[in-house]
Design a protein around this motif. Structure first.
Motif, PDB file in Angstrom:
ATOM      1  N   PRO A 189     -25.677  -6.303  64.037  1.00 15.51           N
ATOM      2  CA  PRO A 189     -26.046  -6.839  62.629  1.00 15.51           C
ATOM      3  C   PRO A 189     -27.428  -7.670  63.089  1.00 15.51           C
ATOM      4  O   PRO A 189     -28.119  -8.021  62.039  1.00 15.51           O
ATOM      5  CB  PRO A 189     -24.781  -7.626  62.303  1.00 15.51           C
ATOM      6  CG  PRO A 189     -24.178  -7.981  63.359  1.00 15.51           C
ATOM      7  CD  PRO A 189     -24.349  -6.947  64.268  1.00 15.51           C
ATOM      8  N   TRP A 190     -27.517  -8.324  64.042  1.00 13.23           N
ATOM      9  CA  TRP A 190     -28.753  -9.222  64.493  1.00 13.23           C
ATOM     10  C   TRP A 190     -29.886  -8.455  64.510  1.00 13.23           C
ATOM     11  O   TRP A 190     -31.245  -9.043  64.306  1.00 13.23           O
ATOM     12  CB  TRP A 190     -28.275  -9.867  65.799  1.00 13.23           C
ATOM     13  CG  TRP A 190     -27.382 -10.980  65.640  1.00 13.23           C
ATOM     14  CD1 TRP A 190     -26.164 -10.763  66.261  1.00 13.23           C
ATOM     15  CD2 TRP A 190     -27.444 -12.239  64.808  1.00 13.23           C
ATOM     16  NE1 TRP A 190     -25.130 -11.894  65.980  1.00 13.23           N
ATOM     17  CE2 TRP A 190     -26.051 -12.766  65.200  1.00 13.23           C
ATOM     18  CE3 TRP A 190     -28.266 -12.905  64.206  1.00 13.23           C
ATOM     19  CZ2 TRP A 190     -25.752 -13.975  64.811  1.00 13.23           C
ATOM     20  CZ3 TRP A 190     -27.899 -14.198  63.845  1.00 13.23           C
ATOM     21  CH2 TRP A 190     -26.828 -14.847  63.883  1.00 13.23           C
ATOM     22  N   LEU A 191     -29.897  -7.100  64.375  1.00  8.20           N
ATOM     23  CA  LEU A 191     -31.029  -6.245  64.396  1.00  8.20           C
ATOM     24  C   LEU A 191     -31.853  -6.336  63.228  1.00  8.20           C
ATOM     25  O   LEU A 191     -33.213  -6.111  62.942  1.00  8.20           O
ATOM     26  CB  LEU A 191     -30.586  -4.817  65.000  1.00  8.20           C
ATOM     27  CG  LEU A 191     -30.256  -4.667  66.076  1.00  8.20           C
ATOM     28  CD1 LEU A 191     -30.115  -3.005  66.524  1.00  8.20           C
ATOM     29  CD2 LEU A 191     -31.504  -5.248  67.150  1.00  8.20           C
ATOM     30  N   GLY A 203     -39.899  -3.215  56.514  1.00  5.25           N
ATOM     31  CA  GLY A 203     -38.776  -4.295  56.818  1.00  5.25           C
ATOM     32  C   GLY A 203     -37.463  -4.145  56.191  1.00  5.25           C
ATOM     33  O   GLY A 203     -36.361  -4.369  56.390  1.00  5.25           O
ATOM     34  N   VAL A 204     -37.620  -3.722  54.898  1.00  8.81           N
ATOM     35  CA  VAL A 204     -36.743  -3.362  53.840  1.00  8.81           C
ATOM     36  C   VAL A 204     -35.710  -2.345  54.064  1.00  8.81           C
ATOM     37  O   VAL A 204     -34.666  -2.625  54.323  1.00  8.81           O
ATOM     38  CB  VAL A 204     -37.249  -3.567  52.247  1.00  8.81           C
ATOM     39  CG1 VAL A 204     -36.241  -3.034  51.218  1.00  8.81           C
ATOM     40  CG2 VAL A 204     -37.635  -4.882  51.770  1.00  8.81           C
ATOM     41  N   SER A 205     -36.524  -1.201  54.459  1.00  5.90           N
ATOM     42  CA  SER A 205     -35.940  -0.016  55.005  1.00  5.90           C
ATOM     43  C   SER A 205     -34.996  -0.445  56.296  1.00  5.90           C
ATOM     44  O   SER A 205     -33.760  -0.114  56.280  1.00  5.90           O
ATOM     45  CB  SER A 205     -36.898   1.060  55.442  1.00  5.90           C
ATOM     46  OG  SER A 205     -36.078   2.220  55.957  1.00  5.90           O
ATOM     47  N   ASN A 206     -35.482  -1.151  57.249  1.00  7.74           N
ATOM     48  CA  ASN A 206     -34.850  -1.768  58.512  1.00  7.74           C
ATOM     49  C   ASN A 206     -33.535  -2.506  58.060  1.00  7.74           C
ATOM     50  O   ASN A 206     -32.367  -2.198  58.553  1.00  7.74           O
ATOM     51  CB  ASN A 206     -35.666  -2.407  59.161  1.00  7.74           C
ATOM     52  CG  ASN A 206     -34.972  -2.969  60.499  1.00  7.74           C
ATOM     53  OD1 ASN A 206     -34.391  -4.018  60.416  1.00  7.74           O
ATOM     54  ND2 ASN A 206     -35.009  -2.282  61.734  1.00  7.74           N
ATOM     55  N   SER A 226     -30.051   3.343  68.902  1.00  2.00           N
ATOM     56  CA  SER A 226     -31.067   2.304  68.341  1.00  2.00           C
ATOM     57  C   SER A 226     -30.407   1.227  67.522  1.00  2.00           C
ATOM     58  O   SER A 226     -30.918   0.191  67.594  1.00  2.00           O
ATOM     59  CB  SER A 226     -32.143   2.660  67.526  1.00  2.00           C
ATOM     60  OG  SER A 226     -31.318   3.494  66.258  1.00  2.00           O
ATOM     61  N   LEU A 227     -29.151   1.591  67.104  1.00  2.00           N
ATOM     62  CA  LEU A 227     -28.270   0.467  66.235  1.00  2.00           C
ATOM     63  C   LEU A 227     -27.649  -0.510  67.115  1.00  2.00           C
ATOM     64  O   LEU A 227     -27.185  -1.432  66.600  1.00  2.00           O
ATOM     65  CB  LEU A 227     -27.623   1.149  65.199  1.00  2.00           C
ATOM     66  CG  LEU A 227     -28.053   1.982  64.190  1.00  2.00           C
ATOM     67  CD1 LEU A 227     -27.130   2.825  63.477  1.00  2.00           C
ATOM     68  CD2 LEU A 227     -28.924   1.010  62.981  1.00  2.00           C
ATOM     69  N   ASN A 228     -27.720  -0.179  68.328  1.00  2.00           N
ATOM     70  CA  ASN A 228     -26.824  -1.064  69.152  1.00  2.00           C
ATOM     71  C   ASN A 228     -27.446  -1.581  70.477  1.00  2.00           C
ATOM     72  O   ASN A 228     -27.076  -2.108  71.274  1.00  2.00           O
ATOM     73  CB  ASN A 228     -25.437   0.007  69.772  1.00  2.00           C
ATOM     74  CG  ASN A 228     -24.455  -0.930  70.374  1.00  2.00           C
ATOM     75  OD1 ASN A 228     -24.224  -2.114  70.100  1.00  2.00           O
ATOM     76  ND2 ASN A 228     -23.934  -0.502  71.545  1.00  2.00           N
ATOM     77  N   LEU A 229     -28.970  -1.858  70.216  1.00  2.00           N
ATOM     78  CA  LEU A 229     -29.774  -2.288  71.136  1.00  2.00           C
ATOM     79  C   LEU A 229     -29.407  -3.823  71.176  1.00  2.00           C
ATOM     80  O   LEU A 229     -28.858  -4.344  70.222  1.00  2.00           O
ATOM     81  CB  LEU A 229     -31.014  -2.249  71.008  1.00  2.00           C
ATOM     82  CG  LEU A 229     -31.554  -0.475  71.213  1.00  2.00           C
ATOM     83  CD1 LEU A 229     -32.926  -0.533  70.466  1.00  2.00           C
ATOM     84  CD2 LEU A 229     -31.491  -0.296  72.507  1.00  2.00           C
ATOM     85  N   THR A 242     -30.286  -7.861  71.023  1.00  2.00           N
ATOM     86  CA  THR A 242     -30.937  -8.497  69.760  1.00  2.00           C
ATOM     87  C   THR A 242     -32.366  -8.827  70.358  1.00  2.00           C
ATOM     88  O   THR A 242     -33.515  -8.860  69.369  1.00  2.00           O
ATOM     89  CB  THR A 242     -30.333  -9.675  69.585  1.00  2.00           C
ATOM     90  OG1 THR A 242     -29.014  -9.472  69.166  1.00  2.00           O
ATOM     91  CG2 THR A 242     -30.792 -10.522  68.455  1.00  2.00           C
ATOM     92  N   ILE A 243     -32.640  -8.955  71.620  1.00  2.00           N
ATOM     93  CA  ILE A 243     -33.971  -9.395  72.241  1.00  2.00           C
ATOM     94  C   ILE A 243     -35.009  -8.100  71.597  1.00  2.00           C
ATOM     95  O   ILE A 243     -36.454  -8.545  71.684  1.00  2.00           O
ATOM     96  CB  ILE A 243     -34.079  -9.413  73.476  1.00  2.00           C
ATOM     97  CG1 ILE A 243     -35.243  -9.969  74.010  1.00  2.00           C
ATOM     98  CG2 ILE A 243     -33.728  -8.167  74.207  1.00  2.00           C
ATOM     99  CD1 ILE A 243     -35.588 -11.425  73.644  1.00  2.00           C
ATOM    100  N   VAL A 244     -34.692  -6.889  71.078  1.00  2.00           N
ATOM    101  CA  VAL A 244     -35.771  -5.948  70.718  1.00  2.00           C
ATOM    102  C   VAL A 244     -36.116  -6.326  69.392  1.00  2.00           C
ATOM    103  O   VAL A 244     -37.034  -5.514  69.181  1.00  2.00           O
ATOM    104  CB  VAL A 244     -34.977  -4.522  70.758  1.00  2.00           C
ATOM    105  CG1 VAL A 244     -33.830  -4.511  69.377  1.00  2.00           C
ATOM    106  CG2 VAL A 244     -35.901  -3.620  70.896  1.00  2.00           C
TER     107      VAL A 244
END
Length: 264
Positions: free
Chosen positions: A4-6, A122-125, A153-156, A158-160
């Motif tokens: 969720p931090w993504l 950003g909103v889409s993300n 991509s959803l589980n990368l 948080t540093i990404v």
């Protein structure tokens, strides 16, 4: 599993878009007209791109021999962006009679163009992170060939999150440079419009070459993808400084340096 931090990446992109307009308007007091031109040009260009993608783009590449797909994609997507984004910006600006716009106002057009893109991306993300976090079963509805990429991509880590924020910042600089060239075309000739089209074509023409990295979502690959755009944006900054002087020379010759350089 979704990190969720993504979603912080999405909020960061939104901040880049809104913050850029707030900052520029606070320091330069650009009229809303110029931001409106940037917004309108972006929506028209994106609308046409979507229509093209829904009609013949996929068919074009489906019938093309595989060995030609990447080079043709570079040319196709590059020129499409160049002509639609810079070309329509020129057409809209010509209707608004802004040939005497100042450098700050030209920058405002580019900021608006890049800001709306940053905010909506950003909103889409954020929406995607929330949706897949609350309903992970939706991942099962994604075609199997793409599901693994989306899940990764959803589980990368948080540093990404800084990669897309950097991307939006660099892209904003690129949009500003292209817009300044377009406005300068009214003052110093069509060669600046051609340069803007070529510049935008180069930027989007690189993207198909980076797809192998995007197809393997890792933190390292996400940052590697940004390198070409960071280089282009940083190289554009001294170019912007040079172009600002072109505006000054034009305005002095036009109004003798005694009046403000805007007549709308």
């Amino acid at each position: 599993m979704v990190n969720p931090w993504l979603a912080l990446a999405g909020f960061g992109m939104i901040a880049v878009g809104i913050g850029s307009i707030v900052f520029w308007n606070k320091h330069k007091k650009v009229k809303p007209l110029f931001y409106g031109i940037g917004f309108l040009a972006w929506f028209i260009a994106i609308f046409i791109k979507v229509v093209m993608d829904l009609t013949f783009t996929s068919s074009l590449f489906a019938v093309m021999p595989e060995r030609y797909r990447v080079p043709v994609a570079c040319i196709y997507y590059g020129l499409r962006t160049g002509f639609l984004e810079s070309g329509f910006l020129y057409l809209i600006a010509s209707k608004m009679k802004i040939k005497n716009a100042s450098f700050s106002e030209a920058v405002g057009i580019g900021i608006a163009f890049g800001a709306i893109e940053a905010v909506l991306t950003g909103v889409s993300n954020v929406a995607d992170i929330i949706m897949f976090s609350l309903q992970p079963e939706l991942l099962e509805k994604i075609p199997e060939a793409q599901r693994a990429i989306v899940e990764a991509s959803l589980n990368l880590d948080t540093i990404v999150i800084f990669a897309p924020i950097i991307e939006r910042t660099m892209t904003l600089i690129i949009h500003v440079t292209a817009a300044v060239l377009v406005v300068l075309a009214f003052k110093r000739g069509v060669k600046y419009l051609i340069t803007s089209i070529a510049y935008k074509s180069l930027v989007d023409g690189i993207i198909p070459l980076l797809k192998p990295l995007l197809a393997n979502p890792t933190v390292a690959n996400y940052y590697l993808v940004e390198i070409p755009f960071i280089v282009i944006a940083l190289a554009s900054m001294p170019v912007l400084r040079f172009l600002s002087k072109k505006f000054g020379k034009f305005n002095k010759s036009l109004i003798g340096g005694s009046q403000r350089d805007l007549r709308v």
